[in-house]
Design a protein around this motif. Structure first.
Motif, PDB file in Angstrom:
ATOM      1  N   VAL A  50       0.820  -1.224   0.000  1.00 14.22           N
ATOM      2  CA  VAL A  50       0.000   0.000   0.000  1.00 14.22           C
ATOM      3  C   VAL A  50       0.846   1.262   0.000  1.00 14.22           C
ATOM      4  N   SER A  51       2.018   1.239   0.629  1.00 17.80           N
ATOM      5  CA  SER A  51       2.863   2.439   0.616  1.00 17.80           C
ATOM      6  C   SER A  51       3.495   2.638  -0.758  1.00 17.80           C
ATOM      7  N   SER A  52       3.805   1.556  -1.465  1.00 20.74           N
ATOM      8  CA  SER A  52       4.339   1.717  -2.825  1.00 20.74           C
ATOM      9  C   SER A  52       3.259   2.236  -3.773  1.00 20.74           C
ATOM     10  N   ALA A  69      -4.968  10.945  -2.354  1.00 24.89           N
ATOM     11  CA  ALA A  69      -5.730  11.003  -1.098  1.00 24.89           C
ATOM     12  C   ALA A  69      -6.398   9.667  -0.810  1.00 24.89           C
ATOM     13  N   ILE A  70      -7.014   9.067  -1.835  1.00 29.82           N
ATOM     14  CA  ILE A  70      -7.671   7.765  -1.660  1.00 29.82           C
ATOM     15  C   ILE A  70      -6.647   6.706  -1.283  1.00 29.82           C
ATOM     16  N   SER A  71      -5.531   6.645  -2.002  1.00 33.47           N
ATOM     17  CA  SER A  71      -4.515   5.622  -1.724  1.00 33.47           C
ATOM     18  C   SER A  71      -3.860   5.834  -0.362  1.00 33.47           C
ATOM     19  N   PHE A  72      -3.699   7.082   0.050  1.00 33.13           N
ATOM     20  CA  PHE A  72      -3.100   7.388   1.354  1.00 33.13           C
ATOM     21  C   PHE A  72      -3.986   6.863   2.489  1.00 33.13           C
ATOM     22  N   PHE A  73      -5.285   7.160   2.423  1.00 29.50           N
ATOM     23  CA  PHE A  73      -6.178   6.702   3.490  1.00 29.50           C
ATOM     24  C   PHE A  73      -6.381   5.181   3.448  1.00 29.50           C
ATOM     25  N   ILE A  77      -5.507   2.662   6.628  1.00 35.42           N
ATOM     26  CA  ILE A  77      -6.435   1.633   7.120  1.00 35.42           C
ATOM     27  C   ILE A  77      -5.762   0.263   7.135  1.00 35.42           C
ATOM     28  N   VAL A  78      -5.069  -0.091   6.053  1.00 33.39           N
ATOM     29  CA  VAL A  78      -4.403  -1.397   5.976  1.00 33.39           C
ATOM     30  C   VAL A  78      -3.339  -1.527   7.057  1.00 33.39           C
ATOM     31  N   MET A  79      -2.537  -0.487   7.261  1.00 30.58           N
ATOM     32  CA  MET A  79      -1.446  -0.565   8.237  1.00 30.58           C
ATOM     33  C   MET A  79      -1.962  -0.584   9.672  1.00 30.58           C
ATOM     34  N   ILE A 131      10.220   0.135   2.735  1.00 31.97           N
ATOM     35  CA  ILE A 131      10.586  -0.677   1.564  1.00 31.97           C
ATOM     36  C   ILE A 131       9.678  -0.330   0.387  1.00 31.97           C
ATOM     37  N   GLY A 132       8.372  -0.221   0.642  1.00 35.46           N
ATOM     38  CA  GLY A 132       7.442   0.130  -0.426  1.00 35.46           C
ATOM     39  C   GLY A 132       7.741   1.479  -1.042  1.00 35.46           C
ATOM     40  N   ILE A 133       8.047   2.455  -0.210  1.00 32.49           N
ATOM     41  CA  ILE A 133       8.376   3.803  -0.699  1.00 32.49           C
ATOM     42  C   ILE A 133       9.648   3.758  -1.537  1.00 32.49           C
TER      43      ILE A 133
END
Length: 141
Positions: A50-52, A69-73, A77-79, A131-133
């Motif tokens: 999700v962070s990638s 914004a959608i991917s950030f929220f 939630i996932v984390m 790692i994702g970033i």
């Protein structure tokens, strides 16, 4: 359609799940394929995924886009669930396993032991996110 928003998170997740967990478990001396393929553990592949995705969107669309914004929220939630909700599942698994052990021997064999390593620690989520970033930056810049 640009498939980078699918491919980059998959690469980040697979890299984290297999390569990073493999290296870390080898260094800690507790390698097993069961642990590599299981939920939980260092680092969090879900967080990497999700962070990638959020990072890929931030780089290509901008930090001010609706998609980011959608991917950030979604990532938050996932984390949070990886640490919070799944920690409750871990505790329930430990309790159920103790109850199974306390059963008479003729009944104990009927129930399989539950996986007690389901949740992530905040540090595991942080490392997975980093790692994702990093994967997204490497593949996009």
């Amino acid at each position: 359609m640009n498939y980078q928003f699918i491919i980059i998170p998959i690469i980040a997740s697979l890299f984290t799940q297999f390569f990073a967990k493999f290296i870390i478990s080898k260094l800690n001396g507790n390698f097993s394929w069961k642990n590599i393929l299981a939920y939980g553990g260092m680092p969090s592949a879900h967080s990497a995924l999700v962070s990638s995705l959020a990072t890929s969107i931030a780089i290509t669309k901008s930090l001010y886009s609706v998609e980011f914004a959608i991917s950030f929220f979604f990532a938050i939630i996932v984390m949070v669930d990886a640490m919070g909700l799944r920690s409750h599942i871990t505790e329930q698994s430990k309790t159920i396993n103790k109850l199974i052990i306390d059963l008479p021997d003729e009944l104990e064999y009927k129930y399989r032991e539950l996986n007690e390593r389901v949740a992530h620690t905040p540090f595991q989520v942080l490392i997975g996110s980093l790692i994702g970033i990093i994967v997204a930056f490497i593949l996009l810049i």
